[in-house]
Design an enzyme around this catalytic site. Structure first.
Site, PDB file in Angstrom:
ATOM      1  N   HIS A  18       0.859  -1.187   0.000  1.00 46.49           N
ATOM      2  CA  HIS A  18       0.000   0.000   0.000  1.00 46.49           C
ATOM      3  C   HIS A  18       0.888   1.227   0.000  1.00 46.49           C
ATOM      4  CE1 HIS A  18      -1.578   3.246   2.726  1.00 46.49           C
ATOM      5  NE2 HIS A  18      -2.521   3.245   1.809  1.00 46.49           N
ATOM      6  N   ARG A  59     -16.426   9.339  -2.908  1.00 50.75           N
ATOM      7  CA  ARG A  59     -16.880   8.344  -3.892  1.00 50.75           C
ATOM      8  C   ARG A  59     -16.613   6.940  -3.355  1.00 50.75           C
ATOM      9  NH1 ARG A  59     -14.986   5.881  -8.958  1.00 50.75           N
ATOM     10  NH2 ARG A  59     -16.726   5.868 -10.452  1.00 50.75           N
TER      11      ARG A  59
END
EC number: 1.3.3.3
Length: 305
Positions: A112, A266
């Site tokens: 990540h 979103r």
């Protein structure tokens, strides 16, 4: 004081997304990122837009997402102003690149990375701004060599910015990516920082450039070393079980996920970090003396590299 250039930050972030996607596609050799460009309609809680890119079913990567977003709003959500009351009543912009890569082979770690910039402005007052970001590694079957090279790259990135930067941001990463309900770290860490504004703007910007560009330098050599190791059903099952920890952390503790969901972000892009498959097993205990047990005994706790 160096001038705050949010437009230069945006251009860098978009080019970083392009570069990382190209390097990951090259490493995979089959799959390509599919882009979903999105924008918010006027009148929604958050304005702005972004480019969500997802890679699926590659030779090396089962799924990966590399997201760029630039959103703006008239006021901060309550989750943010509760900790920073000085942000109340200010319009804000947040932009960043965030990515999570879930490899097929259990011997290749999940990774990540994130670099971001935030600015809150009010007419007649000085802007409030900061950078944040970092990268971290989550192996399922760790190799000492890989963990060491990951942290060596992190040290090299930090060195030009101060002798204490690596130690501080490494410790912050260990603390942040920790699951209290499991009493274990998410992986072997790396770098994490937030609220970075105590240097001049240009130095802060240079640091996130180094971190963002350093991610592939740290990760891809590990992928190359491990992607062709043979594995079976046992290793795959353990990989899916450990992916469950990723889900737990992101949905319960991750500040970026919580901020995005609470501020009307979103949802599809926010949850892009989720693995395509994961599993849970009631009261799982690794068998003593196995590689699975070694992960718990040696790697899921903070240590020096």
């Amino acid at each position: 004081m160096s001038a705050i250039d949010k437009y230069a930050v945006k251009q860098f972030l978009m080019s970083l997304q392009d570069s990382i996607c190209q390097q990951l596609e090259q490493e995979d050799g089959k799959a390509v990122f599919v882009e979903d460009a999105w924008h918010r309609e006027p009148g929604e809680r958050l304005g702005g837009g972004g480019r969500s890119r997802v890679l699926r079913d590659g030779l090396v990567f089962e799924q990966g997402g590399v997201n760029f977003s630039h959103v703006e709003g008239k006021e901060m959500p309550a989750s943010a102003t509760a900790h920073r009351p000085e942000l109340a009543g200010r319009r804000f912009e947040a932009m960043g690149v965030s990515l999570v890569i879930h490899p097929k082979n259990p011997y290749v770690p999940t990774s990540h990375a994130n670099v971001r910039f935030f600015i809150a402005e009010k007419e007649g007052e000085e802007p409030i701004w900061w950078f944040g970001g970092g990268f971290d590694l989550t192996p399922f079957y760790p190799f000492e060599e890989d963990c060491q090279s990951w942290h060596d790259t992190a040290k090299a990135i930090c060195a030009p910015f101060g002798e204490d930067v690596y130690a501080e941001h490494k410790a912050w990463c260990d603390k942040y990516f920790f699951l209290p309900h499991r009493n274990e770290t998410r992986g072997v860490g790396g770098l994490f920082f937030d609220d970075l504004n105590h240097w001049e703007f240009d130095k802060c910007f240079d640091y996130i450039k180094a971190v963002g560009e350093g991610y592939c330098q740290a990760y891809l050599p590990i992928v190359s070393r491990r992607k062709d190791i043979e594995y079976g059903e046992r290793e795959r099952e353990f990989q899916l079980y450990r992916r469950g920890r990723y889900v737990e952390f992101n949905l319960v503790y991750d500040r970026g996920t919580l901020f995005g969901l609470q501020s009307g972000g979103r949802t599809e892009s926010i949850l892009m970090s989720m693995p395509p498959l994961a599993r849970w097993e009631y009261r799982y205990e690794p068998e003593a003396g196995t590689p699975e047990a070694e992960l718990y005994e040696r790697y899921l706790k903070p240590r020096e590299w």
